[in-house]
Design an enzyme around this catalytic site. Structure first.
Site, short mmCIF file in Angstrom:
data_model
loop_
_atom_site.label_atom_id
_atom_site.label_comp_id
_atom_site.label_asym_id
_atom_site.label_seq_id
_atom_site.Cartn_x
_atom_site.Cartn_y
_atom_site.Cartn_z
N ALA A 184 0.81 -1.23 0.00
CA ALA A 184 0.00 0.00 0.00
C ALA A 184 0.83 1.27 0.00
O ALA A 184 0.27 2.36 0.05
CB ALA A 184 -0.93 0.00 1.22
N GLY A 209 -1.85 0.25 -4.81
CA GLY A 209 -2.10 0.04 -3.39
C GLY A 209 -2.24 1.34 -2.64
O GLY A 209 -3.14 1.52 -1.82
N SER A 267 -3.63 -9.64 -13.69
CA SER A 267 -3.23 -8.83 -14.83
C SER A 267 -3.69 -9.53 -16.10
O SER A 267 -3.81 -10.77 -16.13
CB SER A 267 -1.72 -8.65 -14.86
OG SER A 267 -1.29 -8.11 -16.10
N TYR A 282 6.44 -13.97 -14.76
CA TYR A 282 5.43 -13.02 -14.29
C TYR A 282 4.03 -13.43 -14.74
O TYR A 282 3.08 -13.44 -13.94
CB TYR A 282 5.75 -11.61 -14.80
CG TYR A 282 4.70 -10.58 -14.46
CD1 TYR A 282 4.57 -10.08 -13.17
CD2 TYR A 282 3.81 -10.12 -15.44
CE1 TYR A 282 3.59 -9.15 -12.85
CE2 TYR A 282 2.84 -9.19 -15.13
CZ TYR A 282 2.73 -8.71 -13.84
OH TYR A 282 1.75 -7.78 -13.53
#
Length: 212
Positions: A23, A28, A152, A177
């Protein structure tokens, strides 16, 4: 949902406890700021406390009455995840929203403290463990809770390489990824299916694309 939705359309979040990993920056940070502005008690679960404090200070300049708590949680380290959950559950009775947001992208090959490939561990394994350890607290949310896994569109090109899940051979940063983001989605669907099977109707599992 209307076409020009903005954060001003977020409903009142007063009384809700919202955990956001990673965050201190990016999505975030923006989420923490927006939800705090709507009255939520936001727990910034971050790896680096110094950067986390900078984020807290920055949010408070624009949302002076923000209810914020800063706690350390390095999702790439399963020991840190355990310590975070122990600290959280000693202070709070439930979780309304768990936003599994922290992540790394297309990094050079690296192993975590537990010996896992870093992208897969950070983006998926740590959040898998965090969600599992917080499940009882999620079930206790008075008005139901939500687990949000930030995936994603890279998941579309992802492939679970189960015979070498940590890519010890032929490491390719972007492929790793994409695998981790596909794992986020598989976890989301798998969790919801198991919640339904267990007749746990007050916890919802969803995934989101962070945008380009």
């Amino acid at each position: 949902m209307k076409n020009r939705w903005t954060t001003q359309d977020i409903a009142d979040q007063s009384g809700k406890f919202i955990i956001i990993t990673g965050a201190n920056s990016g999505l975030g940070y923006a989420s923490a700021k927006a939800l705090a502005a709507k009255g939520a008690h936001v727990i910034l679960a971050v790896r680096n406390l110094k950067k986390g404090q900078e984020a807290v200070d920055k949010i408070l300049t624009s949302v002076p009455k923000a209810q914020l708590a800063l706690m350390q949680c390095d999702v790439s380290d399963l020991d840190s995840v355990t310590q975070f959950v122990e600290a959280y559950t000693s202070q709070y009775d439930w979780v309304d929203v768990l936003m599994n947001n922290a992540g790394i992208m297309a990094t050079p090959p690296r192993k975590t403290n537990q010996g896992f490939e870093a992208q897969f561990a950070t983006n998926h394994l740590g959040h898998f463990a965090l969600t599992g350890r917080l499940m009882e607290a999620l079930k206790l949310a008075p008005n139901g809770s939500r687990v949000i896994n930030v995936s994603s569109l890279a998941a579309r090109t992802g492939k679970m390489q189960f015979d070498d899940i940590h890519w010890n051979k032929n490491y390719r940063a972007m492929a790793v990824y994409s695998q981790s983001k596909l794992a986020n989605q598989l976890f989301t669907y798998g969790l919801q299916r198991r919640l339904d099977q267990a007749k746990v109707h007050n916890v919802t599992s969803v995934a989101a694309h962070p945008g380009g």
